[in-house]
Motif scaffolding. Structure first.
Motif, mmCIF file in Angstrom:
data_model
loop_
_atom_site.group_PDB
_atom_site.id
_atom_site.type_symbol
_atom_site.label_atom_id
_atom_site.label_comp_id
_atom_site.label_asym_id
_atom_site.label_seq_id
_atom_site.Cartn_x
_atom_site.Cartn_y
_atom_site.Cartn_z
ATOM 1 N N HIS A 185 51.069 62.444 14.817
ATOM 2 C CA HIS A 185 51.079 60.953 14.343
ATOM 3 C C HIS A 185 50.845 60.538 15.711
ATOM 4 C CE1 HIS A 185 50.372 61.447 9.872
ATOM 5 N NE2 HIS A 185 51.356 62.584 10.200
ATOM 6 N N ASP A 186 52.206 61.101 16.119
ATOM 7 C CA ASP A 186 52.408 59.872 17.640
ATOM 8 C C ASP A 186 51.187 60.787 18.674
ATOM 9 O OD1 ASP A 186 54.336 58.903 19.474
ATOM 10 O OD2 ASP A 186 54.010 60.247 20.248
ATOM 11 N N PRO A 187 50.718 59.385 19.868
ATOM 12 C CA PRO A 187 49.832 60.307 20.029
ATOM 13 C C PRO A 187 50.257 60.991 21.117
ATOM 14 C CG PRO A 187 49.526 57.666 20.301
ATOM 15 C CD PRO A 187 50.717 57.947 19.518
ATOM 16 N N GLU A 188 51.546 60.689 22.072
ATOM 17 C CA GLU A 188 51.942 61.208 22.903
ATOM 18 C C GLU A 188 52.237 62.939 22.628
ATOM 19 O OE1 GLU A 188 53.709 58.621 25.943
ATOM 20 O OE2 GLU A 188 54.400 58.349 24.319
ATOM 21 N N VAL A 189 52.843 62.773 21.526
ATOM 22 C CA VAL A 189 52.900 64.019 20.705
ATOM 23 C C VAL A 189 51.602 65.078 20.666
ATOM 24 C CG1 VAL A 189 53.983 65.832 18.988
ATOM 25 C CG2 VAL A 189 55.319 63.495 19.590
ATOM 26 N N LYS A 190 50.682 64.205 20.535
ATOM 27 C CA LYS A 190 49.168 65.314 20.087
ATOM 28 C C LYS A 190 48.755 65.407 21.122
ATOM 29 C CE LYS A 190 45.592 63.865 16.885
ATOM 30 N NZ LYS A 190 45.315 62.161 16.240
ATOM 31 N N ALA A 191 48.840 64.405 22.200
ATOM 32 C CA ALA A 191 48.500 64.612 23.895
ATOM 33 C C ALA A 191 49.025 65.668 24.025
ATOM 34 C CB ALA A 191 48.225 63.723 24.543
ATOM 35 N N TRP A 192 50.123 66.375 24.279
ATOM 36 C CA TRP A 192 50.921 67.033 24.679
ATOM 37 C C TRP A 192 51.054 68.166 23.906
ATOM 38 C CZ3 TRP A 192 54.750 70.479 23.110
ATOM 39 C CH2 TRP A 192 55.570 71.457 24.041
ATOM 40 N N ALA A 193 50.385 68.539 22.733
ATOM 41 C CA ALA A 193 50.541 69.955 22.009
ATOM 42 C C ALA A 193 48.868 70.513 22.348
ATOM 43 C CB ALA A 193 50.212 69.622 20.601
ATOM 44 N N ALA A 194 47.640 69.259 22.429
ATOM 45 C CA ALA A 194 46.984 69.621 22.987
ATOM 46 C C ALA A 194 46.389 70.350 24.469
ATOM 47 C CB ALA A 194 45.551 68.306 22.901
#
Length: 190
Positions: free
Chosen positions: A160-169
């Motif tokens: 849900h968090d865009p920064e967590v999402k981007a880090w994982a990606a």
């Protein structure tokens, strides 16, 4: 001995037992579980609460990769294992530092030590040497990176968090590369 002294001694003994029991209860609690519980308390009813579980698991897995990489450099027989271990310690160490910064920014607590499950993997592997170590390490690296790729892809799509999402990606290509190398390593140490 008078009755007051006996009571005083018994109270002191009981206090010692209670203190030891309280310490054991804290020490027996898994570091990852404690981090997850704290994150749930702080981020109750927010999207970050869902993402915090991934962040804690990623930190736990990253710590294991570093420790196992260091162990591979010490215990590995094959130069391929030693080299792979060095790469894992360096690259996962760097990712761990990035994750710490992200967690600090998001007010998420990370585990301070390996979870019980990850510690068991480390302990099991640390009992091996030479070729036995090489084979077990390579097999664990394949299994672990298969799980990591799956978890990071899921987080990259569903966080849900865009920064967590981007880090994982951003970590998926590296983890896929690690998986390819681990599979090659597993064949080399047979």
């Amino acid at each position: 001995m008078n009755t007051m002294k006996k009571i005083g001694i018994n109270v002191a003994i009981l206090a010692c037992f209670l203190a030891v029991a309280a310490c054991n209860g804290t020490q027996n609690k898994d570091s990852a579980e404690m981090a997850e519980e704290r994150n749930e308390e702080i981020h109750d009813d927010t999207a970050l609460e869902d993402d915090s579980e991934f962040v804690v698991e990623a930190a736990d897995g990253g710590m294991l990769e570093v420790k196992l990489g260091e162990l591979a450099q010490e215990r590995g027989l094959s130069p391929h294992v030693k080299s792979f271990g060095e790469k894992m310690a360096q690259e996962h160490g760097k990712a761990n530092e990035e994750l710490k910064a992200l967690a600090k920014e998001k007010n998420l607590q990370l585990p301070s030590q390996l979870s019980d499950d990850k510690q068991k993997h480390f302990d099991d592997l640390s009992m091996k040497n030479g070729k036995e170590f090489d084979e077990a390490y390579a097999a664990l690296m394949v299994d672990d990176h298969e799980e990591d790729v799956k978890a990071f892809k899921e987080a990259a799509e569903e966080s849900h968090d865009p920064e967590v999402k981007a880090w994982a990606a951003g970590k998926v290509p590296t983890l896929e590369s690690h998986l390819t190398m681990a599979k090659k390593l597993k064949e080399q140490v047979k």
